[in-house]
Enzyme design. Sequence first.
Site, PDB file in Angstrom:
ATOM      1  N   ASP A  17     -23.472  18.371   7.733  1.00  0.00           N
ATOM      2  CA  ASP A  17     -23.804  18.684   6.337  1.00  0.00           C
ATOM      3  C   ASP A  17     -24.745  17.614   5.772  1.00  0.00           C
ATOM      4  O   ASP A  17     -24.440  16.434   5.796  1.00  0.00           O
ATOM      5  CB  ASP A  17     -22.511  18.706   5.510  1.00  0.00           C
ATOM      6  CG  ASP A  17     -22.775  19.037   4.053  1.00  0.00           C
ATOM      7  OD1 ASP A  17     -22.801  20.229   3.721  1.00  0.00           O
ATOM      8  OD2 ASP A  17     -22.976  18.095   3.258  1.00  0.00           O
ATOM      9  N   LYS A  55     -28.995  21.430   1.280  1.00  0.00           N
ATOM     10  CA  LYS A  55     -28.825  21.901  -0.107  1.00  0.00           C
ATOM     11  C   LYS A  55     -30.101  21.706  -0.904  1.00  0.00           C
ATOM     12  O   LYS A  55     -30.867  20.773  -0.641  1.00  0.00           O
ATOM     13  CB  LYS A  55     -27.685  21.138  -0.797  1.00  0.00           C
ATOM     14  CG  LYS A  55     -26.459  20.987   0.062  1.00  0.00           C
ATOM     15  CD  LYS A  55     -25.306  20.333  -0.646  1.00  0.00           C
ATOM     16  CE  LYS A  55     -24.228  19.956   0.345  1.00  0.00           C
ATOM     17  NZ  LYS A  55     -24.471  18.731   1.099  1.00  0.00           N
ATOM     18  N   TYR A  79     -30.024  13.810  -0.416  1.00  0.00           N
ATOM     19  CA  TYR A  79     -29.525  12.639   0.317  1.00  0.00           C
ATOM     20  C   TYR A  79     -30.674  11.812   0.907  1.00  0.00           C
ATOM     21  O   TYR A  79     -30.459  10.672   1.333  1.00  0.00           O
ATOM     22  CB  TYR A  79     -28.584  13.032   1.463  1.00  0.00           C
ATOM     23  CG  TYR A  79     -27.356  13.825   1.086  1.00  0.00           C
ATOM     24  CD1 TYR A  79     -26.956  13.956  -0.245  1.00  0.00           C
ATOM     25  CD2 TYR A  79     -26.592  14.449   2.060  1.00  0.00           C
ATOM     26  CE1 TYR A  79     -25.828  14.698  -0.572  1.00  0.00           C
ATOM     27  CE2 TYR A  79     -25.462  15.188   1.738  1.00  0.00           C
ATOM     28  CZ  TYR A  79     -25.093  15.317   0.421  1.00  0.00           C
ATOM     29  OH  TYR A  79     -23.981  16.051   0.114  1.00  0.00           O
ATOM     30  N   HIS A  91     -27.327  22.988  -4.888  1.00  0.00           N
ATOM     31  CA  HIS A  91     -26.511  21.766  -4.886  1.00  0.00           C
ATOM     32  C   HIS A  91     -25.639  21.634  -6.140  1.00  0.00           C
ATOM     33  O   HIS A  91     -24.472  21.245  -6.061  1.00  0.00           O
ATOM     34  CB  HIS A  91     -27.437  20.549  -4.749  1.00  0.00           C
ATOM     35  CG  HIS A  91     -26.775  19.349  -4.157  1.00  0.00           C
ATOM     36  ND1 HIS A  91     -27.443  18.447  -3.371  1.00  0.00           N
ATOM     37  CD2 HIS A  91     -25.507  18.902  -4.232  1.00  0.00           C
ATOM     38  CE1 HIS A  91     -26.606  17.496  -2.996  1.00  0.00           C
ATOM     39  NE2 HIS A  91     -25.431  17.752  -3.502  1.00  0.00           N
TER      40      HIS A  91
END
Length: 288
Positions: free
Chosen positions: A47, A77, A52, A110
Amino acid sequence: MKSVTDTIKLANGVQMPCVGYGTWETPNDIAKECVKCALKAGYRHIDTAAAYGNEVAVGQGIKESGVKREDIFLTTKYLITERGYEVTLAAIDASLKKLDTDYLDLYLIHWPYVEKTTPEWAEINAETWRAFEKAYNDGKIRALGVSNFEEKHLVALAKYAKVPVMVNQLEFHPGYTQLDTVKYCQENGILVQGWSPLGHGTVLKSEAMAKFAEKYNVTPAKICIRYALQHGVVPLPKSTNPERIADNMDVFGFEISPEDMAEIDALPEMGFSGWYPEDAPAVGYQSK
Ligand code: A2P
């Protein structure tokens, strides 16, 4: 379930391994080695998220692991800072490129756009979803979902969706479970994934987890991971430590009793990130 590679079927028949390896806050410079380590240990579900900043490294880790792409369930996401039909389509292609893959197994919004900051939040979430549906129908994404959506956000989106929401990824750990939203999802064919299933480490140090860890003769982390699984929630534990990465997978040799599950359900709030969806920042929207 006997191992992290055992799968759960999503509403469209796609199979998702029941435990994933999370990469939130894993910096780009170490994410490659972490992902390789997780795949070597046996995880087959990874994931990540555009937010990120580690999609490139995650993609490299997958490539260098030697594990075939089709044997891995890969999620990313969509940023909260962008919205709009064309912008979303471009974001999907950008994530595919960074991850160096032709397809995603799962793609999530997200965070929802919300009423508090954006009067037309429902329409904007729907417009984003329309782009998700196009990429799904074009074969770029195998399953579609959302993250941090509460019931009202899901109900609003369902009015527009031609392809239903299949997954909702929520903060889920002892001390912050959102069980009402989990129940709504499970009653409506939406699989729940749990982010920060270890409660950001805080929960691991709690007296409650120490008590159950001693009782079941496992680590506090395994109590947290097992707790999610027994709620039908797919946990996404993360660690940057090779031993803990491997050890966190070993959660199939014990079962938390119904009484202890209820006791964990009733724990006071702890380890909560403090992020309510209604406080998600709605900036950067670009109309079609
Ligand atoms: P580390 O990377 O040093 O292992 P969450 O996913 O709930 O946000 O929590 C992740 C945190 O929990 C990380 O700081 C991670 O640190 C730590 N962690 C992961 N697995 C374990 C474990 N088995 N025991 C103790 N801490 C762990």
